[in-house]
Every structure is written in C-alpha cells, then in structure tokens.
Design a protein around this motif. Structure first.
Motif, PDB file in Angstrom:
ATOM      1  N   GLY A  68      39.720  55.269  37.124  1.00 23.67           N
ATOM      2  CA  GLY A  68      38.318  55.648  36.919  1.00 23.67           C
ATOM      3  C   GLY A  68      37.663  56.102  38.213  1.00 23.67           C
ATOM      4  O   GLY A  68      36.909  57.084  38.233  1.00 23.67           O
ATOM      5  N   GLN A  69      37.960  55.404  39.299  1.00 26.65           N
ATOM      6  CA  GLN A  69      37.408  55.789  40.599  1.00 26.65           C
ATOM      7  C   GLN A  69      37.922  57.161  41.029  1.00 26.65           C
ATOM      8  O   GLN A  69      37.166  57.975  41.562  1.00 26.65           O
ATOM      9  N   LEU A  70      39.205  57.406  40.805  1.00 25.66           N
ATOM     10  CA  LEU A  70      39.779  58.709  41.151  1.00 25.66           C
ATOM     11  C   LEU A  70      39.110  59.824  40.357  1.00 25.66           C
ATOM     12  O   LEU A  70      38.779  60.875  40.904  1.00 25.66           O
ATOM     13  N   ARG A  71      38.890  59.584  39.070  1.00 25.98           N
ATOM     14  CA  ARG A  71      38.251  60.596  38.217  1.00 25.98           C
ATOM     15  C   ARG A  71      36.814  60.838  38.673  1.00 25.98           C
ATOM     16  O   ARG A  71      36.362  61.980  38.724  1.00 25.98           O
ATOM     17  N   ASP A  72      36.095  59.752  38.978  1.00 25.27           N
ATOM     18  CA  ASP A  72      34.715  59.900  39.447  1.00 25.27           C
ATOM     19  C   ASP A  72      34.660  60.713  40.743  1.00 25.27           C
ATOM     20  O   ASP A  72      33.765  61.532  40.927  1.00 25.27           O
TER      21      ASP A  72
ATOM     22  N   ILE B  43      41.176  57.046  49.207  1.00 25.55           N
ATOM     23  CA  ILE B  43      41.855  56.047  48.373  1.00 25.55           C
ATOM     24  C   ILE B  43      41.755  54.661  49.005  1.00 25.55           C
ATOM     25  O   ILE B  43      41.579  53.661  48.291  1.00 25.55           O
ATOM     26  N   THR B  44      41.811  54.591  50.321  1.00 29.10           N
ATOM     27  CA  THR B  44      41.653  53.305  51.007  1.00 29.10           C
ATOM     28  C   THR B  44      40.294  52.697  50.696  1.00 29.10           C
ATOM     29  O   THR B  44      40.188  51.495  50.416  1.00 29.10           O
ATOM     30  N   VAL B  45      39.242  53.521  50.718  1.00 30.61           N
ATOM     31  CA  VAL B  45      37.895  53.042  50.392  1.00 30.61           C
ATOM     32  C   VAL B  45      37.872  52.521  48.949  1.00 30.61           C
ATOM     33  O   VAL B  45      37.332  51.439  48.677  1.00 30.61           O
ATOM     34  N   MET B  46      38.455  53.264  48.026  1.00 30.48           N
ATOM     35  CA  MET B  46      38.499  52.845  46.623  1.00 30.48           C
ATOM     36  C   MET B  46      39.241  51.521  46.464  1.00 30.48           C
ATOM     37  O   MET B  46      38.803  50.625  45.732  1.00 30.48           O
ATOM     38  N   LEU B  47      40.369  51.404  47.140  1.00 32.52           N
ATOM     39  CA  LEU B  47      41.169  50.177  47.048  1.00 32.52           C
ATOM     40  C   LEU B  47      40.428  48.987  47.656  1.00 32.52           C
ATOM     41  O   LEU B  47      40.478  47.883  47.115  1.00 32.52           O
ATOM     42  N   ARG B  48      39.728  49.213  48.748  1.00 33.53           N
ATOM     43  CA  ARG B  48      38.975  48.114  49.362  1.00 33.53           C
ATOM     44  C   ARG B  48      37.903  47.601  48.405  1.00 33.53           C
ATOM     45  O   ARG B  48      37.633  46.399  48.339  1.00 33.53           O
ATOM     46  N   GLU B  49      37.270  48.516  47.660  1.00 34.16           N
ATOM     47  CA  GLU B  49      36.270  48.101  46.668  1.00 34.16           C
ATOM     48  C   GLU B  49      36.920  47.230  45.591  1.00 34.16           C
ATOM     49  O   GLU B  49      36.357  46.211  45.194  1.00 34.16           O
TER      50      GLU B  49
ATOM     51  N   SER C 151      47.816  45.858  36.184  1.00 34.61           N
ATOM     52  CA  SER C 151      47.571  47.094  35.437  1.00 34.61           C
ATOM     53  C   SER C 151      46.082  47.365  35.238  1.00 34.61           C
ATOM     54  O   SER C 151      45.645  48.506  35.299  1.00 34.61           O
ATOM     55  N   ILE C 152      45.288  46.320  35.032  1.00 32.48           N
ATOM     56  CA  ILE C 152      43.850  46.527  34.852  1.00 32.48           C
ATOM     57  C   ILE C 152      43.212  47.096  36.119  1.00 32.48           C
ATOM     58  O   ILE C 152      42.278  47.894  36.061  1.00 32.48           O
ATOM     59  N   ASP C 153      43.752  46.718  37.270  1.00 27.07           N
ATOM     60  CA  ASP C 153      43.259  47.256  38.534  1.00 27.07           C
ATOM     61  C   ASP C 153      43.596  48.741  38.656  1.00 27.07           C
ATOM     62  O   ASP C 153      42.806  49.525  39.192  1.00 27.07           O
TER      63      ASP C 153
END
Length: 101
Positions: free
Chosen positions: A55-59, A15-21, A47-49
């Motif tokens: 989407g990243q979590l689902r991927d 999740i940290t990697v996803m958030l950094r992106e 909210s858009i973030d």
C-alpha cells in the motif's frame, strides 16, 4: 518522478523510510536496512506487513509499481528470502518501463 530521477539509491532511501514506519510499530525502527537485508529473516516482517508495504509503494509510486504482481511471480521460499535490494531493483525497473511507455 521522472525516469531521469529514478536511481537505485533514491528508491532504496524511499523504501527504507517506508520500512522504518512499519517497523516503528514493533519498536524496531532502528534496524539496519541495506540492499541485502531480508524482509523475513532480518526484519521479521510477516505477510500482513508486506501488504502494508504494498500500500505504501502504491501511494508513493502509483500503479506503475505492482508489488502484488512482483510477489505472485515468486515461490514461497523466494518470498521468504526476498531482499530489500530485489524490491529496489523491481521498483526502478517498473518506473523506468512506465516512463518508456
């Protein structure tokens, strides 16, 4: 990912990697991210973030982790106060439940 490999530490790293992106777009990719980091107050995510994060979590995890359902079960003030740790716990619980099913 098998249930044996599901740990809060691994999920926090993912999740940290996803958030950094996500934060890179705002030039905030060096922000400190820990379990008690709040999405709204600390990371200033809108909210858009959160939709992008969903989407990243689902991927990454597939349909086993339903972020929209997780958010829908909360009141607005709970969403605003949401921490990274709460999301990590949800992901771990979801993955473990899917592995038992």
């Amino acid at each position: 990912m098998t249930t044996e490999t599901v740990s809060a530490r691994t999920v926090l790293t993912d999740i940290t990697v996803m958030l950094r992106e996500l934060l890179e777009e705002y030039g905030l990719d060096d922000a400190e991210i820990a379990r008690d980091t709040k999405f709204h107050d600390d990371l200033e995510l809108e909210s858009i973030d959160l939709v992008a994060l969903s989407g990243q979590l689902r991927d990454h995890y597939g349909d086993q982790v339903n972020f929209a359902e997780f958010i829908a079960a909360r009141e607005l003030d709970e969403i605003i106060a949401l921490t990274v740790g709460e999301l990590v716990d949800h992901v771990v619980t979801s993955l473990r439940a899917a592995g038992e099913g």
